[in-house]
Design an enzyme around this catalytic site. Structure first.
Site, PDB file in Angstrom:
ATOM      1  CD  GLU A 185      24.649 -84.276  88.070  1.00  0.00           C
ATOM      2  OE1 GLU A 185      24.439 -83.290  87.461  1.00  0.00           O
ATOM      3  OE2 GLU A 185      25.719 -84.623  88.368  1.00  0.00           O
ATOM      4  CB  CYS A 208      31.689 -94.619  90.857  1.00  0.00           C
ATOM      5  SG  CYS A 208      32.222 -92.980  91.234  1.00  0.00           S
ATOM      6  CG  HIS A 209      28.694 -90.266  91.392  1.00  0.00           C
ATOM      7  ND1 HIS A 209      30.049 -90.510  91.373  1.00  0.00           N
ATOM      8  CD2 HIS A 209      28.445 -89.232  91.906  1.00  0.00           C
ATOM      9  CE1 HIS A 209      30.706 -89.487  92.087  1.00  0.00           C
ATOM     10  NE2 HIS A 209      29.364 -88.457  92.378  1.00  0.00           N
ATOM     11  CE1 TYR A 235      34.880 -89.711  95.071  1.00  0.00           C
ATOM     12  CE2 TYR A 235      33.113 -88.224  94.961  1.00  0.00           C
ATOM     13  CZ  TYR A 235      34.392 -88.420  95.085  1.00  0.00           C
ATOM     14  OH  TYR A 235      35.083 -87.357  95.248  1.00  0.00           O
ATOM     15  NE  ARG A 254      29.624 -83.961  84.784  1.00  0.00           N
ATOM     16  CZ  ARG A 254      28.830 -83.642  84.057  1.00  0.00           C
ATOM     17  NH1 ARG A 254      27.641 -83.147  84.136  1.00  0.00           N
ATOM     18  NH2 ARG A 254      29.400 -83.464  82.660  1.00  0.00           N
TER      19      ARG A 254
END
Length: 187
Positions: A92, A118-119, A138, A89
């Site tokens: 983000e 991924c993110h 992702y 996360r």
């Protein structure tokens, strides 16, 4: 290598723990110096994202704690041969960090390798660096990639487009790191 070449790892609190430690250890095993950069030098609380039957998306659990080595404000991109942007996360909130954005743009501008898993791609989308690039990430970040002009490829665990290597999740490590080390062996 006489002097250890450095690879920058970008993450923060809620970064994916397995991606962080696996990447750091793989680079160190290969003789590189892996430097973890975060908004500030501190103990980072990493997380574990896993997939559970019956869930539509991943679940999150507390993970390992790792020390960051350098604050974004102190990063000099000329000291590094590549950057690895982790998932979890952390991206983000890091995609709103101007210094993190500046760092990845500088790696792109100086034609250095950019590895994202991924993110982590969220930082590259925020930096405007996926336009006309073929990448993976992702699957539920696909919208951001496509909205920013990137070409999302979901069928591959890892994808290379020039100096960029992207991977879907920590489950992509075998394909992702094969490509990463192919790149590092080219320099």
């Amino acid at each position: 290598m006489s002097k250890k070449e450095k690879i920058l790892i970008i993450t923060g609190d809620a970064g994916e723990g397995y991606e962080c430690l696996y990447g750091k250890h793989r680079f160190e095993e290969a003789g590189y110096e892996a430097i973890i950069a975060a908004p500030s030098v501190k103990r980072l609380n990493l997380v574990i994202h896993d997939f559970e039957p019956g869930w539509d998306t991943y679940i999150e659990k507390p993970g390992y704690i790792v020390e960051s080595n350098i604050a974004f404000a102190d990063v000099k991109t000329e000291d590094y041969i590549a950057v690895l942007i982790l998932g979890g996360r952390a991206p983000e909130f890091l995609r709103h960090n101007e210094k993190a954005i500046e760092i990845v743009r500088e790696f792109d501008k100086t034609d250095k390798f950019i590895f994202s898993i991924c993110h982590g791609i969220q930082i590259l989308t925020a930096a405007g660096l996926v336009k006309n690039k073929t990448v993976t990430c992702y699957e539920n970040v696909r919208f951001e990639v496509e909205a920013c002009g990137g070409n999302f490829v979901g069928k591959n665990e890892a994808v290379r487009d020039g100096k960029y290597v992207s991977g879907q999740t920590w489950q992509s490590h075998p394909d992702f790191y094969r490509m990463v080390f192919e790149c590092l062996n080219e320099k």
